[in-house]
Write an enzyme that holds these catalytic residues in place. Structure first.
Site, PDB file in Angstrom:
ATOM      1  N   THR A  14       3.677  12.701  -7.410  1.00 47.72           N
ATOM      2  CA  THR A  14       4.808  13.288  -6.474  1.00 47.72           C
ATOM      3  C   THR A  14       6.126  12.400  -6.166  1.00 47.72           C
ATOM      4  O   THR A  14       7.245  12.839  -6.319  1.00 47.72           O
ATOM      5  CB  THR A  14       4.366  13.932  -5.172  1.00 47.72           C
ATOM      6  OG1 THR A  14       3.226  14.900  -5.798  1.00 47.72           O
ATOM      7  CG2 THR A  14       5.430  14.961  -4.745  1.00 47.72           C
ATOM      8  N   VAL A  15       5.728  11.225  -5.417  1.00 48.64           N
ATOM      9  CA  VAL A  15       6.538  10.250  -4.915  1.00 48.64           C
ATOM     10  C   VAL A  15       7.148   9.286  -6.176  1.00 48.64           C
ATOM     11  O   VAL A  15       8.282   9.215  -6.350  1.00 48.64           O
ATOM     12  CB  VAL A  15       5.975   9.396  -3.932  1.00 48.64           C
ATOM     13  CG1 VAL A  15       7.195   8.414  -3.415  1.00 48.64           C
ATOM     14  CG2 VAL A  15       5.701  10.343  -2.709  1.00 48.64           C
ATOM     15  N   ARG A  42      -3.098   6.728 -13.210  1.00 49.14           N
ATOM     16  CA  ARG A  42      -4.540   6.828 -13.753  1.00 49.14           C
ATOM     17  C   ARG A  42      -4.703   7.178 -15.202  1.00 49.14           C
ATOM     18  O   ARG A  42      -5.260   6.774 -16.136  1.00 49.14           O
ATOM     19  CB  ARG A  42      -4.966   8.046 -12.919  1.00 49.14           C
ATOM     20  CG  ARG A  42      -6.581   7.656 -12.502  1.00 49.14           C
ATOM     21  CD  ARG A  42      -7.406   8.531 -11.563  1.00 49.14           C
ATOM     22  NE  ARG A  42      -6.349   9.656 -11.097  1.00 49.14           N
ATOM     23  CZ  ARG A  42      -6.313  10.112  -9.750  1.00 49.14           C
ATOM     24  NH1 ARG A  42      -7.200   9.621  -8.774  1.00 49.14           N
ATOM     25  NH2 ARG A  42      -5.333  10.956  -9.201  1.00 49.14           N
ATOM     26  N   LYS A 103       0.639   5.303   4.420  1.00 53.22           N
ATOM     27  CA  LYS A 103       0.081   5.217   5.782  1.00 53.22           C
ATOM     28  C   LYS A 103      -1.173   4.883   6.152  1.00 53.22           C
ATOM     29  O   LYS A 103      -1.489   4.270   7.086  1.00 53.22           O
ATOM     30  CB  LYS A 103       0.706   6.376   6.660  1.00 53.22           C
ATOM     31  CG  LYS A 103      -0.082   7.883   5.913  1.00 53.22           C
ATOM     32  CD  LYS A 103       0.454   9.266   6.253  1.00 53.22           C
ATOM     33  CE  LYS A 103      -0.168   9.994   5.385  1.00 53.22           C
ATOM     34  NZ  LYS A 103       0.623  10.719   4.629  1.00 53.22           N
ATOM     35  N   GLU A 127       8.657   1.904   5.113  1.00 50.50           N
ATOM     36  CA  GLU A 127       9.481   3.032   5.552  1.00 50.50           C
ATOM     37  C   GLU A 127       9.069   4.270   5.181  1.00 50.50           C
ATOM     38  O   GLU A 127       9.068   5.158   6.057  1.00 50.50           O
ATOM     39  CB  GLU A 127      11.007   2.882   5.296  1.00 50.50           C
ATOM     40  CG  GLU A 127      11.802   3.807   5.925  1.00 50.50           C
ATOM     41  CD  GLU A 127      11.760   3.545   7.396  1.00 50.50           C
ATOM     42  OE1 GLU A 127      12.504   2.841   7.619  1.00 50.50           O
ATOM     43  OE2 GLU A 127      11.489   4.444   8.087  1.00 50.50           O
ATOM     44  N   LYS A 203      -0.036   7.562  11.394  1.00 46.28           N
ATOM     45  CA  LYS A 203       1.409   7.482  11.597  1.00 46.28           C
ATOM     46  C   LYS A 203       1.897   6.806  12.972  1.00 46.28           C
ATOM     47  O   LYS A 203       2.680   5.917  13.236  1.00 46.28           O
ATOM     48  CB  LYS A 203       2.345   8.731  11.172  1.00 46.28           C
ATOM     49  CG  LYS A 203       2.282   9.104   9.579  1.00 46.28           C
ATOM     50  CD  LYS A 203       2.782  10.408   9.659  1.00 46.28           C
ATOM     51  CE  LYS A 203       2.890  10.785   8.282  1.00 46.28           C
ATOM     52  NZ  LYS A 203       2.980  12.335   7.933  1.00 46.28           N
ATOM     53  N   GLY A 300       7.565  15.386   0.990  1.00 43.46           N
ATOM     54  CA  GLY A 300       8.293  15.912  -0.199  1.00 43.46           C
ATOM     55  C   GLY A 300       8.484  14.746  -1.024  1.00 43.46           C
ATOM     56  O   GLY A 300       8.945  13.531  -0.733  1.00 43.46           O
TER      57      GLY A 300
HETATM   58  N1  LIG Z   1       3.793  13.593  -1.271  1.00 38.53           N
HETATM   59  C1  LIG Z   1       4.470  13.259  -0.072  1.00 38.53           C
HETATM   60  O1  LIG Z   1       5.101  13.994   0.496  1.00 38.53           O
HETATM   61  C2  LIG Z   1       4.339  12.055   0.738  1.00 38.53           C
HETATM   62  C3  LIG Z   1       5.111  11.716   1.978  1.00 38.53           C
HETATM   63  C4  LIG Z   1       4.991  10.532   2.368  1.00 38.53           C
HETATM   64  C5  LIG Z   1       3.890   9.415   1.838  1.00 38.53           C
HETATM   65  N2  LIG Z   1       3.330   9.502   0.953  1.00 38.53           N
HETATM   66  C6  LIG Z   1       2.489   8.905   0.372  1.00 38.53           C
HETATM   67  O2  LIG Z   1       2.793   8.335  -0.957  1.00 38.53           O
HETATM   68  C7  LIG Z   1       1.728   8.042  -1.851  1.00 38.53           C
HETATM   69  C8  LIG Z   1       1.821   8.592  -3.126  1.00 38.53           C
HETATM   70  O3  LIG Z   1       1.648   9.962  -2.667  1.00 38.53           O
HETATM   71  P1  LIG Z   1       1.896  11.207  -3.865  1.00 38.53           P
HETATM   72  O4  LIG Z   1       2.112  12.455  -3.047  1.00 38.53           O
HETATM   73  O5  LIG Z   1       3.045  10.955  -4.766  1.00 38.53           O
HETATM   74  O6  LIG Z   1       0.409  11.220  -4.620  1.00 38.53           O
HETATM   75  P2  LIG Z   1      -0.034  11.952  -6.017  1.00 38.53           P
HETATM   76  O7  LIG Z   1       1.040  12.726  -6.451  1.00 38.53           O
HETATM   77  O8  LIG Z   1      -1.320  12.247  -5.829  1.00 38.53           O
HETATM   78  O9  LIG Z   1       0.164  10.707  -7.064  1.00 38.53           O
HETATM   79  C9  LIG Z   1      -0.827   9.700  -7.107  1.00 38.53           C
HETATM   80  C10 LIG Z   1      -0.209   8.771  -8.220  1.00 38.53           C
HETATM   81  O10 LIG Z   1      -1.320   7.777  -8.243  1.00 38.53           O
HETATM   82  C11 LIG Z   1      -1.914   7.373  -9.513  1.00 38.53           C
HETATM   83  N3  LIG Z   1      -3.101   6.966  -9.234  1.00 38.53           N
HETATM   84  C12 LIG Z   1      -4.201   7.581  -8.378  1.00 38.53           C
HETATM   85  N4  LIG Z   1      -5.357   6.710  -8.208  1.00 38.53           N
HETATM   86  C13 LIG Z   1      -5.070   5.788  -9.199  1.00 38.53           C
HETATM   87  C14 LIG Z   1      -5.819   4.562  -9.736  1.00 38.53           C
HETATM   88  N5  LIG Z   1      -7.015   4.503  -9.357  1.00 38.53           N
HETATM   89  N6  LIG Z   1      -5.179   3.876 -10.803  1.00 38.53           N
HETATM   90  C15 LIG Z   1      -4.016   3.912 -10.988  1.00 38.53           C
HETATM   91  N7  LIG Z   1      -2.984   5.138 -10.591  1.00 38.53           N
HETATM   92  C16 LIG Z   1      -3.797   5.842  -9.664  1.00 38.53           C
HETATM   93  C17 LIG Z   1      -2.081   8.905 -10.122  1.00 38.53           C
HETATM   94  O11 LIG Z   1      -2.125   8.997 -11.308  1.00 38.53           O
HETATM   95  P3  LIG Z   1      -2.239  10.255 -12.421  1.00 38.53           P
HETATM   96  O12 LIG Z   1      -0.679  10.848 -12.227  1.00 38.53           O
HETATM   97  O13 LIG Z   1      -2.465   9.656 -13.818  1.00 38.53           O
HETATM   98  O14 LIG Z   1      -3.248  11.226 -11.809  1.00 38.53           O
HETATM   99  C18 LIG Z   1      -0.604   9.498  -9.602  1.00 38.53           C
HETATM  100  O15 LIG Z   1       0.294   9.230 -10.474  1.00 38.53           O
HETATM  101  C19 LIG Z   1       0.802   8.059  -0.869  1.00 38.53           C
HETATM  102  O16 LIG Z   1       0.138   7.088  -0.200  1.00 38.53           O
HETATM  103  C20 LIG Z   1       1.016   9.215   0.316  1.00 38.53           C
HETATM  104  O17 LIG Z   1       0.238   9.129   1.476  1.00 38.53           O
HETATM  105  C21 LIG Z   1       3.552  10.944   0.030  1.00 38.53           C
END
Ligand SMILES: NC(=O)c1ccc[n+]([C@@H]2O[C@H](COP(=O)([O-])OP(=O)(O)OC[C@H]3O[C@@H](n4cnc5c(N)ncnc54)[C@H](OP(=O)(O)O)[C@@H]3O)[C@@H](O)[C@H]2O)c1
Length: 435
Positions: A14-15, A42, A103, A127, A203, A300
């Site tokens: 997502t990010v 992954r 976080k 941030e 947080k 988001g």
């Molecule tokens: N989403 C939000 O609104 C939000 C807000 C604030 C902070 N965050 C933080 O941002 C970070 C990412 O969140 P997200 O929502 O983007 O997560 P996500 O959509 O689940 O994406 C995670 C990504 O990391 C990859 N990944 C996971 N495990 C892995 C591994 N062992 N080796 C290599 N790649 C790996 C996944 O690969 P695949 O795509 O191949 O599965 C995917 O591309 C987190 O720390 C989260 O707490 C997110």
């Protein structure tokens, strides 16, 4: 001409996917070329709708973090342990700068990682880890570096605020609103991390460290979630001039630093009470200045990527700020103020048995603990005003609002009332936070 900053991104979810898209505009703002040179996730084969032409695929996060062609390692995988932890550690130890939105990792290992950043000269920017697009980390770390901070508190979880807003506006139950939040993608299939307050606690631990110059200490945070909040609490709060929000509060007190996450009644007139739905907000009480409230999207892909990209821009500009605002060895250990000594007002909802003398017994038990009441309202279960006798012994809801007292006294009084058998069930208690 300075060489372009070479960025490697681990995580294209997502990010991460949004960061790749936004990263292309950055050079104009920073005056330095910024190029995403390598990525990993992954699954290499997954369709992501991203143009990754000319960008190398690293075999795993550690390989990306150790790649000498990368100057800035961006971690967007998530998780408090490996591979995020060892990859960030490796990147910092090789002198690279690191940007992360993680976080969980910063709340748990932030201190150790900040030490590595300091020792090897890279930046560690996070941030996006708190409040996504709201620039709260920079505000505390840089903007208010010259201001003593007494309290920082906020709505740090959009899922909980969405649920409480719907419950308040539509009179629905917690369970109904949670189901809707899951259907709309605001809540996970397993929502406990959000609704039990743990996401807010991570947080808050980061904000408390930035605000008070203490070592980040997630285990010093007292945590209570929102699942016990009932529509009648929100109706009563409304009648009394309050709203209920899940707040994270970090407060400097003479007994140490309170860090607490719990449902909280806030005056309807306060800035934080105006924040509805998935929106987040943080208020900072600084010495000698009126409170500052920052409001915005706390989650988001686009909102989070906005903060990640701004952190990358700082690296490109050559800015290096101590991760927690000051040198690691000057961060003090967190002196945890015990919750029993928390002082404040309380909302208490009791089911009082409709016997002669019940009100007098409750008043006596509160008086024994020197607790004064700001208001007392007895209501029919169906929401009518003052209860007529509902029938002998039938429990009737009674709402008490106390003046400031301490938590220990309040629970002692309630235990005595329970022993007196003048109420049925467990009292509902919600702390009040005044501005
Ligand atoms: N989403 C939000 O609104 C939000 C807000 C604030 C902070 N965050 C933080 O941002 C970070 C990412 O969140 P997200 O929502 O983007 O997560 P996500 O959509 O689940 O994406 C995670 C990504 O990391 C990859 N990944 C996971 N495990 C892995 C591994 N062992 N080796 C290599 N790649 C790996 C996944 O690969 P695949 O795509 O191949 O599965 C995917 O591309 C987190 O720390 C989260 O707490 C997110």
């Amino acid at each position: 001409m300075i060489a372009p900053l070479r960025v490697g991104i681990a995580g294209l979810g997502t990010v991460g996917a949004e960061v790749v898209r936004l990263g292309r505009m950055l050079s104009e703002r920073t005056g330095r070329g910024i190029r995403v040179v390598a990525v990993t996730a992954r699954s290499k084969g997954r369709k992501r709708g991203l143009d990754l032409d000319g960008i190398a695929w690293a075999k795993d996060p550690l390989a990306l973090a150790s790649n000498p062609e990368v100057d800035c390692f961006v971690e967007l995988m998530g998780g408090a342990g490996d591979p995020a932890l060892s990859a960030i550690d490796a990147a910092l130890k090789s002198g690279k700068s690191v940007v992360t939105a993680n976080k969980a990792l910063i709340a748990k290992h932030g201190l150790k990682l900040a030490k590595a950043a300091e020792k090897h000269g890279g930046a560690l920017n996070f941030e996006a880890a708190v409040g996504a697009a709201i620039p709260i980390v920079k505000t505390l770390r840089e903007g208010l570096a010259g201001t003593g901070i007494n309290r920082v508190y906020g709505i740090l979880n959009g899922t909980c605020n969405y649920i409480l807003t719907r419950m308040e506006q539509e009179g629905l139950s917690f369970e109904e609103c949670l189901k809707d939040a899951q259907r709309l993608g605001y809540a996970e299939a397993d929502p406990s991390f959000d609704v039990d307050g743990h996401d807010t606690a991570q947080k808050l631990a980061i904000l408390a460290s930035l605000a008070f110059g203490t070592a980040v200490a997630q285990n010093a945070v007292y945590v209570e979630g929102i699942s016990s909040i009932a529509p009648e609490d929100l109706r009563a709060a409304d009648d009394l001039g309050y709203r209920v929000k899940l707040l994270g509060v970090a407060l400097r007190t003479p007994k140490g630093i309170e860090q607490r996450v719990h449902p909280t009644m806030v005056p309807k007139s306060s800035s934080i009470a105006q924040v509805m739905g998935v929106t987040n907000a943080v208020t900072i009480d600084g010495e000698g200045i009126p409170p500052i409230t920052l409001v915005g999207p706390g989650a988001g892909g686009g909102a989070t990527a906005s903060a990640v990209v701004a952190d990358i821009a700082d690296v490109a500009r050559g800015l290096r700020t101590a991760p927690f605002g000051r040198p690691v060895e000057t961060l003090r250990p967190t002196e945890k103020a015990p919750m029993e000594r928390h002082e404040g007002g309380y909302y208490i909802r009791l089911m009082a048995r409709d016997h002669a003398g019940t009100a007098a017994t409750i008043a006596t038990r509160l008086a024994e603990q020197k607790i004064s009441l700001e208001s007392i309202v007895q209501r029919h279960p169906n929401g009518g005003e003052v209860a007529k006798s509902a029938g002998k012994g039938t429990p009737v809801p009674v709402i008490l609002i106390t003046y400031a007292t301490n938590e220990d006294a309040m629970y002692k009084a309630l235990q005595a009332v329970q022993r007196d058998k003048v109420i049925s069930g467990k009292p509902q208690v919600i702390r009040i936070e005044k501005n």
